[in-house]
Every structure is written in C-alpha cells, then in structure tokens.
Design a protein around this motif. Structure first.
Motif, short mmCIF file in Angstrom:
data_model
loop_
_atom_site.label_atom_id
_atom_site.label_comp_id
_atom_site.label_asym_id
_atom_site.label_seq_id
_atom_site.Cartn_x
_atom_site.Cartn_y
_atom_site.Cartn_z
N THR A 170 0.84 -1.18 0.00
CA THR A 170 0.00 0.00 0.00
C THR A 170 0.88 1.24 0.00
OG1 THR A 170 -0.09 0.16 2.41
CG2 THR A 170 -1.73 -1.26 1.32
N GLN A 171 0.28 2.38 -0.31
CA GLN A 171 1.03 3.63 -0.29
C GLN A 171 1.56 3.92 1.12
OE1 GLN A 171 -1.21 7.04 -1.57
NE2 GLN A 171 0.53 8.44 -1.40
N GLU A 172 0.76 3.59 2.12
CA GLU A 172 1.19 3.81 3.50
C GLU A 172 2.43 2.97 3.83
OE1 GLU A 172 -0.56 3.40 8.07
OE2 GLU A 172 -1.90 3.22 6.33
N GLN A 173 2.47 1.73 3.37
CA GLN A 173 3.62 0.87 3.60
C GLN A 173 4.85 1.39 2.89
OE1 GLN A 173 1.77 -2.77 2.22
NE2 GLN A 173 1.63 -3.59 4.31
N ARG A 174 4.68 1.89 1.66
CA ARG A 174 5.81 2.43 0.91
C ARG A 174 6.36 3.69 1.58
NH1 ARG A 174 2.47 0.97 -3.51
NH2 ARG A 174 1.77 3.13 -3.74
N ARG A 175 5.46 4.53 2.10
CA ARG A 175 5.89 5.74 2.79
C ARG A 175 6.63 5.39 4.08
NH1 ARG A 175 4.47 10.70 1.48
NH2 ARG A 175 4.57 11.39 3.67
N ALA A 176 6.14 4.38 4.79
CA ALA A 176 6.80 3.96 6.02
C ALA A 176 8.19 3.43 5.74
CB ALA A 176 5.96 2.90 6.74
N GLU A 177 8.33 2.68 4.63
CA GLU A 177 9.63 2.15 4.26
C GLU A 177 10.59 3.28 3.89
OE1 GLU A 177 11.45 -1.23 1.28
OE2 GLU A 177 9.95 0.17 0.47
N THR A 178 10.11 4.25 3.11
CA THR A 178 10.94 5.39 2.74
C THR A 178 11.39 6.17 3.96
OG1 THR A 178 9.96 5.63 0.55
CG2 THR A 178 10.97 7.59 1.49
N ARG A 179 10.48 6.40 4.89
CA ARG A 179 10.82 7.13 6.11
C ARG A 179 11.90 6.38 6.91
NH1 ARG A 179 8.67 10.89 9.65
NH2 ARG A 179 9.14 10.49 11.86
N ALA A 180 11.73 5.08 7.03
CA ALA A 180 12.70 4.27 7.78
C ALA A 180 14.07 4.30 7.12
CB ALA A 180 12.20 2.84 7.93
N LEU A 181 14.11 4.20 5.79
CA LEU A 181 15.38 4.22 5.06
C LEU A 181 16.08 5.57 5.21
CD1 LEU A 181 14.34 2.33 1.80
CD2 LEU A 181 15.95 1.52 3.54
#
Length: 223
Positions: free
Chosen positions: A4-15
């Motif tokens: 989901t877009q939320e999961q992709r945003r969370a991954e980007t934030r973590a990276l």
C-alpha cells in the motif's frame, strides 16, 4: 500482493532515518547534505523534504525514534535478570551492545544530536523532552526495584534517575575511546553508590533474598 502507499511511505521514512543516522554520526550534521542522505537511502531529495522538510526535520525524527528505541533496548536488556546487580549490569550492557550493533555509530550520533540540540532551540526542545521521558521511565524502574529488593533510594527517584543516566552516558563516552577504563563491574559499583548501597562483594540482591517485611537498606548498611 503489492504494498500500500502507506507501507511504501513507512519504508521510505525508515530508510531515510537510517541513512541520516549513519551519515550524521560518521560525517557530522553540518558536513552532510540532504542530497547525501537521500542518495545513501536510495531515495530522492524530494522524498526527504516531503517526509521531513529538511535536515533539521530528520534530526527531530531521529530524536523521536530514539525515545522509543531506548525504551525497547532497556526492556530487552533487563529481560531475565532477577537480581539487582544483574539489572544494573544490563543497563550498561544495553548501551554497549547498541553501540556495537550499530557499528559504533550510536555514541557518535548521540553526541552529534546533543551538539545540534544546544545550538538550535527547536531541536533542543525535542531533545530535552527525550531526556525527560528517559528520566521518568528510569525513575519508575528504580522505585519498582527499591520495593522489589527492599532498599531505600537515597533521594527523589527523578534525581537519582538523572544521576544514573549521567553516569551511564558519561561512562559510555569514556568507554568509546578506552574500553579498559570502564569494565562492567566498575560501572555496577558506581551505580550501587548512586543508589546508596554498599559494595556487593560478590553478593547480589535477588527477589528470593529480598526481605519479605520490606525493611529498608540504608547507605553503608549490610544487605
């Protein structure tokens, strides 16, 4: 299934946070550009600004993340410890393990965050809140331990927590340069002094040996 877009945003934030932690620790905050962080995270500079608004936002994000991480690390360190010296040693071991697991970056980043916090009021406010939460959590733990192991704190729990935190962080800074200066027994002995307890001399307070009638151990008394 696609993320989901939320999961992709969370991954980007973590990276981005992980890349910022590494870059700031090893190169310094001012010597690191937003572009360098984005490149290290394999993300665009636009993504960095979208999530954090810039390097200062990354620092705030790191401080907020580390409030949660510190609590998690301490909880993990204390699991399974049933005697007082074991728990005091675990507080120290948790800091050392964290520095080792992060490739010696934790303490360097801690210092970099502190330097920027004392120079920037906005970062300083977040940093101060982080330390307040750490002191409050540690104070609660010390009060619980005093009840569990039957000793009396030599002062207000928040004051003792601030002193314990000061000893641990100060020892960690010295350990980072010279590990032989602070073996774990020396740290535990220092923590016992702060708690007003006598030298352990090979003995520890445990739940099974703690007095059932809850008499208090005063500084200089024999447990």
């Amino acid at each position: 299934m696609g993320r989901t877009q939320e999961q992709r945003r969370a991954e980007t934030r973590a990276l981005l946070l992980a890349a910022a932690a590494d870059q700031f620790a090893n190169k310094g905050f001012h010597a690191t550009s937003a572009e360098a962080v984005a490149t290290a995270a394999d993300r665009t500079t636009g993504a960095l600004y979208d999530h954090f608004g810039g390097k200062e936002g990354l620092l705030i994000g790191l401080l907020e993340q580390w409030i949660e991480q510190t609590i998690s690390d301490l909880t993990r360190s204390l699991e399974g410890e049933t005697d007082l010296d074991g728990r005091l040693g675990a507080l120290w071991a948790g800091l050392i393990r964290r520095d080792s697991e992060s490739g010696d970056a934790w303490l360097l980043l801690e210092f970099e965050l502190w330097l920027h916090a004392v120079r920037d009021p906005e970062i300083g406010t977040v940093g101060a809140e982080r330390f307040r939460m750490m002191r409050a959590g540690l104070a609660g733990g010390l009060e619980d331990w005093s009840e569990e192991f039957g000793f009396e704190l030599p002062g207000p729990a928040l004051d003792i927590a601030a002193q314990v935190l000061g000893l641990l962080v100060g020892a960690a800074f010295q350990y980072r340069i010279d590990p032989t200066a602070f073996p774990q027994p020396v740290v535990v002995a220092g923590l016992r002094r702060l708690l007003g307890l006598p030298s352990a001399d090979g003995a520890t307070l445990s739940r099974s040996s703690a007095p059932t009638s809850k008499p208090r151990i005063q500084a200089g008394a024999t447990p």
